[in-house]
Scaffold this motif. Structure first.
Motif, PDB file in Angstrom:
ATOM      1  N   VAL A 294      56.461  62.769  52.735  1.00  0.00           N
ATOM      2  CA  VAL A 294      57.290  61.749  53.377  1.00  0.00           C
ATOM      3  C   VAL A 294      57.456  60.548  52.455  1.00  0.00           C
ATOM      4  O   VAL A 294      56.481  60.069  51.865  1.00  0.00           O
ATOM      5  CB  VAL A 294      56.681  61.277  54.706  1.00  0.00           C
ATOM      6  N   LEU A 295      58.700  60.060  52.364  1.00  0.00           N
ATOM      7  CA  LEU A 295      58.974  58.810  51.664  1.00  0.00           C
ATOM      8  C   LEU A 295      59.694  57.899  52.641  1.00  0.00           C
ATOM      9  O   LEU A 295      60.766  58.260  53.157  1.00  0.00           O
ATOM     10  CB  LEU A 295      59.846  59.067  50.427  1.00  0.00           C
ATOM     11  N   SER A 296      59.103  56.728  52.925  1.00  0.00           N
ATOM     12  CA  SER A 296      59.638  55.833  53.956  1.00  0.00           C
ATOM     13  C   SER A 296      59.911  54.441  53.393  1.00  0.00           C
ATOM     14  O   SER A 296      59.113  53.928  52.605  1.00  0.00           O
ATOM     15  CB  SER A 296      58.660  55.723  55.132  1.00  0.00           C
ATOM     16  N   ALA A 297      61.023  53.856  53.827  1.00  0.00           N
ATOM     17  CA  ALA A 297      61.364  52.482  53.441  1.00  0.00           C
ATOM     18  C   ALA A 297      61.785  51.706  54.689  1.00  0.00           C
ATOM     19  O   ALA A 297      62.621  52.183  55.457  1.00  0.00           O
ATOM     20  CB  ALA A 297      62.505  52.490  52.424  1.00  0.00           C
ATOM     21  N   THR A 298      61.178  50.525  54.874  1.00  0.00           N
ATOM     22  CA  THR A 298      61.449  49.725  56.076  1.00  0.00           C
ATOM     23  C   THR A 298      61.709  48.280  55.689  1.00  0.00           C
ATOM     24  O   THR A 298      61.077  47.732  54.790  1.00  0.00           O
ATOM     25  CB  THR A 298      60.235  49.770  57.033  1.00  0.00           C
ATOM     26  N   ASN A 299      62.666  47.678  56.384  1.00  0.00           N
ATOM     27  CA  ASN A 299      62.936  46.251  56.228  1.00  0.00           C
ATOM     28  C   ASN A 299      62.455  45.502  57.470  1.00  0.00           C
ATOM     29  O   ASN A 299      62.656  45.944  58.592  1.00  0.00           O
ATOM     30  CB  ASN A 299      64.448  46.008  56.061  1.00  0.00           C
ATOM     31  N   PHE A 300      61.793  44.363  57.235  1.00  0.00           N
ATOM     32  CA  PHE A 300      61.368  43.505  58.325  1.00  0.00           C
ATOM     33  C   PHE A 300      62.003  42.120  58.196  1.00  0.00           C
ATOM     34  O   PHE A 300      62.514  41.755  57.162  1.00  0.00           O
ATOM     35  CB  PHE A 300      59.837  43.358  58.323  1.00  0.00           C
TER      36      PHE A 300
ATOM     37  N   HIS B 289      60.618  43.774  74.956  1.00  0.00           N
ATOM     38  CA  HIS B 289      60.468  42.734  73.942  1.00  0.00           C
ATOM     39  C   HIS B 289      61.531  42.873  72.853  1.00  0.00           C
ATOM     40  O   HIS B 289      62.075  41.882  72.371  1.00  0.00           O
ATOM     41  CB  HIS B 289      59.070  42.801  73.322  1.00  0.00           C
ATOM     42  N   GLY B 290      61.830  44.106  72.465  1.00  0.00           N
ATOM     43  CA  GLY B 290      62.761  44.322  71.355  1.00  0.00           C
ATOM     44  C   GLY B 290      64.202  44.008  71.699  1.00  0.00           C
ATOM     45  O   GLY B 290      64.999  43.700  70.811  1.00  0.00           O
ATOM     46  N   ALA B 291      64.580  44.070  72.981  1.00  0.00           N
ATOM     47  CA  ALA B 291      65.970  43.835  73.371  1.00  0.00           C
ATOM     48  C   ALA B 291      66.431  42.434  73.000  1.00  0.00           C
ATOM     49  O   ALA B 291      67.575  42.234  72.587  1.00  0.00           O
ATOM     50  CB  ALA B 291      66.139  44.060  74.876  1.00  0.00           C
ATOM     51  N   ARG B 292      65.566  41.438  73.138  1.00  0.00           N
ATOM     52  CA  ARG B 292      65.950  40.055  72.845  1.00  0.00           C
ATOM     53  C   ARG B 292      66.336  39.899  71.379  1.00  0.00           C
ATOM     54  O   ARG B 292      67.355  39.282  71.044  1.00  0.00           O
ATOM     55  CB  ARG B 292      64.806  39.103  73.193  1.00  0.00           C
ATOM     56  N   ALA B 293      65.535  40.482  70.498  1.00  0.00           N
ATOM     57  CA  ALA B 293      65.825  40.373  69.067  1.00  0.00           C
ATOM     58  C   ALA B 293      67.044  41.187  68.679  1.00  0.00           C
ATOM     59  O   ALA B 293      67.842  40.773  67.843  1.00  0.00           O
ATOM     60  CB  ALA B 293      64.609  40.816  68.257  1.00  0.00           C
ATOM     61  N   PHE B 294      67.218  42.372  69.294  1.00  0.00           N
ATOM     62  CA  PHE B 294      68.306  43.261  68.876  1.00  0.00           C
ATOM     63  C   PHE B 294      69.650  42.824  69.430  1.00  0.00           C
ATOM     64  O   PHE B 294      70.657  42.854  68.730  1.00  0.00           O
ATOM     65  CB  PHE B 294      68.015  44.696  69.321  1.00  0.00           C
ATOM     66  N   PHE B 295      69.680  42.421  70.686  1.00  0.00           N
ATOM     67  CA  PHE B 295      70.954  42.068  71.321  1.00  0.00           C
ATOM     68  C   PHE B 295      71.286  40.584  71.222  1.00  0.00           C
ATOM     69  O   PHE B 295      72.346  40.151  71.667  1.00  0.00           O
ATOM     70  CB  PHE B 295      70.929  42.463  72.809  1.00  0.00           C
ATOM     71  N   GLY B 296      70.370  39.790  70.683  1.00  0.00           N
ATOM     72  CA  GLY B 296      70.648  38.358  70.565  1.00  0.00           C
ATOM     73  C   GLY B 296      70.541  37.666  71.910  1.00  0.00           C
ATOM     74  O   GLY B 296      69.699  37.996  72.750  1.00  0.00           O
TER      75      GLY B 296
ATOM     76  N   TYR C 185      63.927  41.209  54.291  1.00  0.00           N
ATOM     77  CA  TYR C 185      65.199  40.492  54.261  1.00  0.00           C
ATOM     78  C   TYR C 185      65.654  40.036  55.652  1.00  0.00           C
ATOM     79  O   TYR C 185      66.739  39.480  55.793  1.00  0.00           O
ATOM     80  CB  TYR C 185      66.293  41.388  53.652  1.00  0.00           C
ATOM     81  N   GLY C 186      64.851  40.296  56.680  1.00  0.00           N
ATOM     82  CA  GLY C 186      65.242  39.894  58.026  1.00  0.00           C
ATOM     83  C   GLY C 186      66.510  40.599  58.466  1.00  0.00           C
ATOM     84  O   GLY C 186      66.691  41.785  58.236  1.00  0.00           O
ATOM     85  N   GLY C 187      67.429  39.841  59.083  1.00  0.00           N
ATOM     86  CA  GLY C 187      68.666  40.422  59.601  1.00  0.00           C
ATOM     87  C   GLY C 187      69.776  40.507  58.595  1.00  0.00           C
ATOM     88  O   GLY C 187      70.931  40.788  58.971  1.00  0.00           O
ATOM     89  N   SER C 188      69.487  40.316  57.322  1.00  0.00           N
ATOM     90  CA  SER C 188      70.525  40.447  56.298  1.00  0.00           C
ATOM     91  C   SER C 188      71.100  41.858  56.304  1.00  0.00           C
ATOM     92  O   SER C 188      70.380  42.840  56.406  1.00  0.00           O
ATOM     93  CB  SER C 188      69.935  40.145  54.917  1.00  0.00           C
ATOM     94  N   GLY C 189      72.439  41.951  56.216  1.00  0.00           N
ATOM     95  CA  GLY C 189      73.095  43.251  56.242  1.00  0.00           C
ATOM     96  C   GLY C 189      73.533  43.667  57.619  1.00  0.00           C
ATOM     97  O   GLY C 189      74.131  44.729  57.793  1.00  0.00           O
TER      98      GLY C 189
ATOM     99  N   TYR D 199      63.681  44.585  61.519  1.00  0.00           N
ATOM    100  CA  TYR D 199      63.528  43.137  61.627  1.00  0.00           C
ATOM    101  C   TYR D 199      63.488  42.715  63.096  1.00  0.00           C
ATOM    102  O   TYR D 199      62.790  41.768  63.468  1.00  0.00           O
ATOM    103  CB  TYR D 199      64.686  42.433  60.906  1.00  0.00           C
ATOM    104  N   TRP D 200      64.243  43.408  63.927  1.00  0.00           N
ATOM    105  CA  TRP D 200      64.342  43.077  65.353  1.00  0.00           C
ATOM    106  C   TRP D 200      63.118  43.519  66.140  1.00  0.00           C
ATOM    107  O   TRP D 200      62.878  43.042  67.252  1.00  0.00           O
ATOM    108  CB  TRP D 200      65.589  43.731  65.956  1.00  0.00           C
ATOM    109  N   ALA D 201      62.341  44.453  65.574  1.00  0.00           N
ATOM    110  CA  ALA D 201      61.181  45.005  66.284  1.00  0.00           C
ATOM    111  C   ALA D 201      59.869  44.448  65.764  1.00  0.00           C
ATOM    112  O   ALA D 201      58.794  44.943  66.116  1.00  0.00           O
ATOM    113  CB  ALA D 201      61.175  46.520  66.171  1.00  0.00           C
TER     114      ALA D 201
END
Length: 343
Positions: free
Chosen positions: A337-343, A14-21, A143-147, A311-313
């Motif tokens: 633990v300190l964690s930061a994630t972007n979706f 499932h993740g390949a489609r979002a990551f590789f376009g 921020y989605g795919g920004s960056g 964001y891709w996952a």
């Protein structure tokens, strides 16, 4: 074991489609899933034996072979992760216990299970959750795919502005942002962020920013992200700390047969020194592997920082797998633990 690794690798489809376009078809995801499972199952097939004596050594050896490079570059779902669940706070001793249990289980399964249970209970009852240092905070973003090399500079400008607003409004001594929110950190970026960073430094604060940076000596277009380092860099009071991702995602980021992408650097330093803490850092994919954390653990970290750009996952089990792997390593070595994630 092949089926075990297929089950662990299933989110790749499932993740390949979002990551590789557009190139990331379900077939590509399926092939990656099966190829990774086959490679990880290979040592188990080669070292398989019905002899109880030989199996006592072959099973731990298979686990080590799939955890350490070169196979360790794709060595997710390692049984070693169970050490943090069963024996929190035991550090290297807990890893040795897991390997010892797997060795003795073939000889005395019932007694081995009893000993495993008793040892686990001892470590569970004595374990106390470590606390984060005062003033350390993380920022989760959407921020989605920004960056990610998007040519929509307006979107990236808005992302930078939003990040700076968050920094100014925060009073955290150390503020952690997710992986690779800034496409390329360079002199122009430094100038654009100048007022914000000057203010942060004056308040004796530090921000940790996920970004891409050009490789040294690379004179190409600064916005060309065909070849770069994926880093976590410090700005503000501390401008010297910089962590370089050691194991980028194979094929997608680390491209062994190409001259672009993010280079593999297995033996780079795994910690950074920030505000009197020696912080181990794991960026995204590194969270589900064995080698990046254990090599960092050799440097005596006092806190674990994890960043991801998932964001891709979104909609897959990958973020949850990352979080559970991180939690297991942190429990094993008694680290906050300190964690930061972007979706």
């Amino acid at each position: 074991m092949f089926c075990y690794y297929v089950a662990a690798s299933w989110p790749l489809i499932h993740g390949a489609r979002a990551f590789f376009g557009l190139q990331g078809t379900p077939l590509i995801g399926l092939l990656l899933c099966l190829a990774a499972a086959a490679l990880l199952a290979l040592p188990w097939g080669l070292l398989f034996t019905r002899g109880r004596g030989r199996a006592a050594f072959s099973v731990p050896l298979c686990i080590l072979l799939t955890a350490m490079p070169p196979l360790g570059v794709i060595g997710w779902a390692s049984p070693l992760l169970s050490a943090g669940v069963l024996f929190p706070g035991s550090k290297w001793f807990g890893l040795a216990l897991i390997l010892a249990f797997l060795s003795f289980f073939r000889f005395k399964p019932a007694r081995s299970l009893v000993c495993l249970t008793l040892c686990a209970l001892v470590f569970q009852f004595q374990y106390a959750q470590p606390q984060l240092p005062a003033g350390w905070e993380a920022v989760n973003t959407n921020y989605g795919g920004s960056g990610q090399g998007d040519t929509d500079f307006t979107t990236e400008y808005n992302t930078h502005q939003s990040m700076q607003t968050t920094i100014i409004e925060s009073r955290a001594a150390v503020l952690l942002f997710p992986e690779h929110l800034v496409t390329n950190w360079n002199e122009s970026t430094e100038a654009f962020w100048g007022d914000t960073l000057t203010s942060v430094a004056a308040q004796h604060r530090t921000v940790l920013i996920g970004a891409g940076i050009n490789q040294p000596g690379d004179s190409r277009n600064p916005f060309d992200q065909n070849r770069y380092f994926n880093v976590l860099l410090a700005r503000g009071e501390n401008n010297t700390a910089l962590y370089q991702e050691r194991i980028p995602i194979p094929i997608a980021m680390w491209k062994p047969l190409g001259d672009d992408g993010v280079p593999l650097n297995l033996f780079a330093r795994g910690t950074i020194h920030v505000h009197n803490q020696n912080a181990a850092v794991l960026i995204c994919y590194e969270q589900i592997l064995v080698w990046p954390f254990l090599s960092s653990a050799l440097e005596d970290p006092t806190i674990l920082l994890t960043t991801a750009n998932d964001y891709w996952a979104k909609g897959t089990r990958i973020p949850a797998i990352q979080q559970s792997s991180t939690a297991s390593w942190a429990r094993l070595f008694h680290l906050p633990v300190l964690s930061a994630t972007n979706f």
